[in-house]
Structure formats: structure tokens, C-alpha cells
Enzyme design. Sequence first.
Site, PDB file in Angstrom:
ATOM      1  N   LYS A  67      34.542 -15.124  11.278  1.00 12.91           N
ATOM      2  CA  LYS A  67      34.355 -14.719  12.708  1.00 12.91           C
ATOM      3  C   LYS A  67      35.607 -14.282  13.005  1.00 12.91           C
ATOM      4  O   LYS A  67      35.475 -13.656  14.112  1.00 12.91           O
ATOM      5  CB  LYS A  67      33.974 -16.144  13.583  1.00 12.91           C
ATOM      6  CG  LYS A  67      32.808 -17.043  13.111  1.00 12.91           C
ATOM      7  CD  LYS A  67      31.607 -16.447  13.262  1.00 12.91           C
ATOM      8  CE  LYS A  67      30.454 -17.191  13.178  1.00 12.91           C
ATOM      9  NZ  LYS A  67      29.965 -17.691  12.082  1.00 12.91           N
TER      10      LYS A  67
HETATM   11  C1  PLP Z   1      28.846 -17.696  11.477  1.00 12.73           C
HETATM   12  C2  PLP Z   1      28.696 -18.153   9.936  1.00 12.73           C
HETATM   13  C3  PLP Z   1      27.837 -17.710   9.110  1.00 12.73           C
HETATM   14  C4  PLP Z   1      26.679 -16.991   9.828  1.00 12.73           C
HETATM   15  O1  PLP Z   1      26.841 -15.709   9.997  1.00 12.73           O
HETATM   16  P1  PLP Z   1      25.767 -14.832  11.025  1.00 12.73           P
HETATM   17  O2  PLP Z   1      26.601 -13.551  11.247  1.00 12.73           O
HETATM   18  O3  PLP Z   1      25.408 -15.709  12.365  1.00 12.73           O
HETATM   19  O4  PLP Z   1      24.418 -14.524  10.247  1.00 12.73           O
HETATM   20  C5  PLP Z   1      27.879 -17.868   7.784  1.00 12.73           C
HETATM   21  N1  PLP Z   1      28.788 -18.609   7.263  1.00 12.73           N
HETATM   22  C6  PLP Z   1      29.839 -19.147   8.031  1.00 12.73           C
HETATM   23  C7  PLP Z   1      31.156 -19.815   7.470  1.00 12.73           C
HETATM   24  C8  PLP Z   1      30.008 -18.731   9.503  1.00 12.73           C
HETATM   25  O5  PLP Z   1      31.006 -19.225  10.409  1.00 12.73           O
END
Ligand code: PLP
Length: 494
Positions: A113
Site C-alpha cells: 500500500k
Molecule cells: C491490500 C492488499 C492486497 C489486495 O490488494 P488489492 O489492490 O486490494 O487487490 C493483497 N495483499 C496485501 C498484503 C494487501 O495489503
Amino acid sequence: MKYISTRDNSQSVSAAEAIVRGMVPEGGLYVPESIPSLDKAALGEMVDMRYQDMAEKILGLYLADFSAEEIHEIVNAAYNAESFDSADVAPVVKLRDGLYVLELWHGPTAAFKDMALQILPHLLVHSMKKTGVDKEVVILVATSGDTGKAALEGFKDVAGTRIIAFYPDGGVSEVQELQMLTTSGSNTYTFAVKGNFDDCQRAVKEAFANEALVDAVADLGCQFSSANSINWGRLLPQIVYYFFAYMQLVKRGEIALGDAIDFTVPTGNFGNILAGWFAREMGLPVSKLVCASNANDVLDEFIRTGVYNANRPFLKTNSPSMDILISSNLERFLYLMSERNGQAVTADMQALQKDGKYSVAPEVLARIQDVLASGAVDEAGTLDEIGKIFDECGYLLDTHTAIAVRVAEAATDGRAMVVDSTANPYKFVNAVWQGVSGEASGLDDLALLGTLSEKTDTPVHRALANLTDLPKKDRRVIAVADINDAILDVIKNK
Ligand SMILES: *Cc1c(COP(=O)(O)O)cnc(C)c1O
């Protein structure tokens, strides 16, 4: 370039406006009205670019209302040596011939993120100036754990903003909760909500659409925006690392420029994989994008059958950031796959809200299956994969990435396969321990960090190493129905 609604229900807006608003006020999500493309010569020029230069190039194609100097400033404020502990920002690691991991967790919170949330606050502040917003922007975030911390960290002490994160009580790991509660900054707030992630996400979306609340907030000199991946400003920066990963493989001689490769993406809200689709559409030689789900396999089923059915138990898994049944960004993908048919998307989203399900037309499904493959992995498979890859490659996977690697191995079709690694393994330390050692640790997360590091000879991520030493805010627990009151309280009690 302008941005239009996935539901054909609103005027087109500039990039800055789309970013400030977060989502279309009438409901719907912003998508660019056209997608820029890069020819082979342009791709060739990117091979030797640093991450930051590539980011400037790609962002520039979509942010028509930003100057090159502004984009330069924004990119360098986000991707620098202070925030990212790798000079590459997002390094590619080879597991074995043809199988690579793109490490997206070198930012300040150990999850992917950060790739978007380190830059979004800068995009937003510039967008506010451009659109003449003089109100304080209140960022509402629903989080299954990782977005919350990354957004809090990105927005902390950013002038003119305030950020409130809502996470499911008991639905995030101990480390994730502690990360959120130890965020410094005078403009950061967190609430544990008695419900699951979908409850949090729904309540936040309803807050945006609640006119009385929006008016009350405006009277207090504030306006809402979103740091969830429904905000275009979060999706856009994620396109960059697909190009970067590809160029790394070219640079190292693993592939030749022009060779098609595949990506596998551990998927929840469909933001990350959608960014991959944009990269592909722009001309990056990508054949398949493989969507990996955990036991909440609603997306895997949708990609195989064309039926999206959220009427099923919400399972809490050891990959909590993928514990989602309503995948928001799929709306954008449906729009793009249905030749921008806003009416069909509106009908599907209404059906989803009313009946918890919808299905797409056969020609839409065919287009989806032309680009996407999918797979799902249960809890036992996740742990097994962590142990297997550690034994075979000496590399420690987190639970989310392990799911994707397992799905990737099954989906590999002779092309080079890059797996997006979305979290550092220490974020989910107990599950990772169990995967590596075959048994439960009996320790709490924090006590286990050093033990796992010794056993695996893998350093603890800097974001997690000093958590217990930081001052901790009080844990506040509220009911779903009290979210709007909590928002107003935060705004009133500056
Ligand atoms: C948010 C997240 C995901 C999912 O990503 P999206 O963009 O919502 O599909 C997968 N793995 C981790 C560790 C995340 O923090």
C-alpha cells in the site's frame, strides 16, 4: 485528459478533481476517458530508467493538468531513500528460472500500500490547490489492516488534511493493529469497528453518499476524500511498478524487450491487478494477469463463470488483506470490459447492492478471460507454500504472496512469471512461522519476530522492529452504526 464515471451519471472532470473527490458524487468511480499507449521505441527508452523517472513518465501521461515540475516534485517527495529502503524502490528477486517476485513492501509500513499511499497525499495536496479547495480534507479509510497504516503514515501531519481509519475489530493481525495505534501525527485517528471489512467499507461509502452528513461536515469547514483504491490517485501510481518489473527483467537479460510475460497478483479490492491491466493496455508486453484469491474466492469464481456472488460466508483467513467479498475496483474493470457501457455497470452494481450478486454477458466474460486467469488457495495451502518455497529457494514469503506464488505455479504457461509480493513476511509472523516450521509458535506476534529472524536468517523489516518502543494511542471500539457520529466527533474536536 479527463475522467469520466463508470456509471455515465456525471460530468467529466480533470485529474485533480477526480483525485480530490475520490469517487463520483453520484456513485460510480472515475476512469480516464482514454488510455495512453507507448510504442516499442518508447518502451525501449524506459529500460534503463530509475523508478522515479519511470513514475514521472507514466504519471505525466495521465495528469494532463499537472506540470512536469509538479510531477517531478510529487514523485521525489514520495519515492526517496528516507521512505524506501531499496534504491530500486520495488526490487525484483528471482526465485528460480522463469519465476520472479516483485517486492512491493520496501516502504515505511512493510506493505505494498505504501507504493501508492506515499504519493497520494502529495497528489491530493496539489490537486486541492488546483481546484481551489479551501476546506480541510477529511480522508476516510476502510481497512482490512494494511491500507489503514499506510494511509495514516502517508497523511500524518500533512497540512490541510485529517485522516480517519476504520478497521474490523479482531479482523486485523496484532502487528497491524499495533502499527496503526502507534502512528504519530496530530491529524490521525483510528477506530475498531464491530463488524468485518465489508461492513467498514460499506459504511464509509455510505458516509460519502450521505448528503446530511456531507452538509454537516461542510458547515464545519471540511470535505471528504478517500484514500481507498477507489481513488484514481491511488491506482495510477501502481501502474508504474508493472513497467519497472518488466524493464528489470530486460535489463538483466532474463527476457528480451518485446517478450510477453505474465503477472500473478494477490487480489482483494482489485486495485493492484487493475493497475496491471492499465500497464498491459498501454502496451507493456503482458500476456496474462493471474488473479489469486484466498478462501474468500468470489473473484476466482467470477473470472471462471462470469457470476459474481457475494452471498457466502465471510471467512477470516491468515491473509486478512484479501478477506473481501465486495471488490470495489472490479466496477472499473467491468466498465472497461463492457466497452464502457455505463448502463450495464449501473445495473450490475444495483443488483450487487440489492441481491448480493450479478452476472456479466457472455461476450464480456470472453473479454475478461482473454486477459485474466485465476486461482484460489485455502489456509493449509498457504502455509504449505510458505514452507515449500523456503525449503526450495531459501526465500521467506508472507501469506498473501504465498497464495499468489502457488496460483502462479499452477498458471505458468512457459512465459516468465512475476508475482507481486504485497507484504513483508514479518507482518504475518505467526502464520509464516507455522508455514516454515510446521507447528504453531505459541508466542504472540511481537515476541516471535526475532525468533523467526534467527530461524530463517531473514532480517525483520525496519517498520516492525521497533513497534513496542513507540507510544501507543488508545484502542477505540465502535458499532458500525456509530461511524458517522465518530466522524463528526473527530471533526468537532480538533
Ligand atoms: C491490500 C492488499 C492486497 C489486495 O490488494 P488489492 O489492490 O486490494 O487487490 C493483497 N495483499 C496485501 C498484503 C494487501 O495489503
